[in-house]
Design an enzyme around this catalytic site. Sequence first.
Site, short mmCIF file in Angstrom:
data_model
loop_
_atom_site.label_atom_id
_atom_site.label_comp_id
_atom_site.label_asym_id
_atom_site.label_seq_id
_atom_site.Cartn_x
_atom_site.Cartn_y
_atom_site.Cartn_z
N CYS A 87 -43.65 0.23 -24.94
CA CYS A 87 -43.14 1.37 -25.69
C CYS A 87 -43.86 2.69 -25.35
O CYS A 87 -43.64 3.22 -24.28
CB CYS A 87 -43.15 1.07 -27.18
SG CYS A 87 -41.97 2.09 -28.08
N ARG A 121 -33.46 7.73 -33.82
CA ARG A 121 -34.39 6.71 -33.32
C ARG A 121 -33.63 5.42 -33.06
O ARG A 121 -32.71 5.07 -33.80
CB ARG A 121 -35.50 6.43 -34.34
CG ARG A 121 -36.60 7.45 -34.38
CD ARG A 121 -37.79 6.96 -35.19
NE ARG A 121 -38.69 6.13 -34.40
CZ ARG A 121 -39.53 6.60 -33.50
NH1 ARG A 121 -39.58 7.88 -33.24
NH2 ARG A 121 -40.32 5.79 -32.84
N HIS A 149 -41.52 -4.55 -28.66
CA HIS A 149 -42.64 -4.98 -29.50
C HIS A 149 -42.29 -6.39 -29.95
O HIS A 149 -41.28 -6.96 -29.55
CB HIS A 149 -42.75 -4.09 -30.74
CG HIS A 149 -43.09 -2.67 -30.44
ND1 HIS A 149 -44.33 -2.27 -30.03
CD2 HIS A 149 -42.34 -1.55 -30.50
CE1 HIS A 149 -44.34 -0.95 -29.87
NE2 HIS A 149 -43.15 -0.49 -30.15
#
Length: 246
Positions: free
Chosen positions: A93, A126, A189
């Site tokens: 990320c 997002r 993640h």
Amino acid sequence: MKLTIGHIYPDLLNLYGDQGNIRCLEMRLKWRGLEAEVIPILAGEPIDFKKMDILLLGGGSDREQKIACRYLLEYKEDFRTYAGDNGVLLAVCGGYQLLGTHYRTKDGYIRGLGLLDIYTEWAPRRLVKNIILESPLSPCPVVGFENHGGRTYIGNHRPFGKVLFGAGNTGKSGYEGVLYKNVLGTYLHGPLLPRNPHICDHLLKQALKRRYGQDIALSPLWDQMEQLASLDMLARSGGGRKYAFS
Ligand code: GLN
């Protein structure tokens, strides 16, 4: 046999349990009777690239990425040499974004390591979801969780995988992450490696090969719980029927 694993800036790049990746690498070596040394490298401390077999750059907020990059840019050439020499680097990320030439954030510009000809730009919505990929590095789907404002454009580089479910690099390209030699950049993640043991073992094999100059077979481990968790996620996303685990 021993591998040395460097965790770069756990004090800054530490979102969503990314350090579980370190624990997974370490334990999957130890469970097989191999040695592992983990070296946490705090921001500002020197990075001894010659000693390292595997490096992890975790995720971080835009603010933390900016601080991390101030320190990391000092090692731009070392990263290039390490990656060129097949050094294993997992960048997640925020760490993934830092591999590129730059990250244009909502209110600024972060110069990246320029290790790869890729770049990232912030966009208003997002991308926060579970994500599932098909990747050449794994015989079964790769599962994870993504939460990023940046969209990463990888040009002609190879992606880590094709998106089966979720957003990925840009939310539109249909691809996720990047692969270059033994560098793996990804938005996943989870942490990535405990949820996807095949990817962990792939990185370990590459690192062992580089350190010892030959292919080292890794004995199988009991990964049924991880497989069941993946299957459950696949089933919930509607993609479970296509895959069967042995
Ligand atoms: N700050 C970056 C973004 O929002 C990366 C976030 C992260 O590491 N999860 O795009």
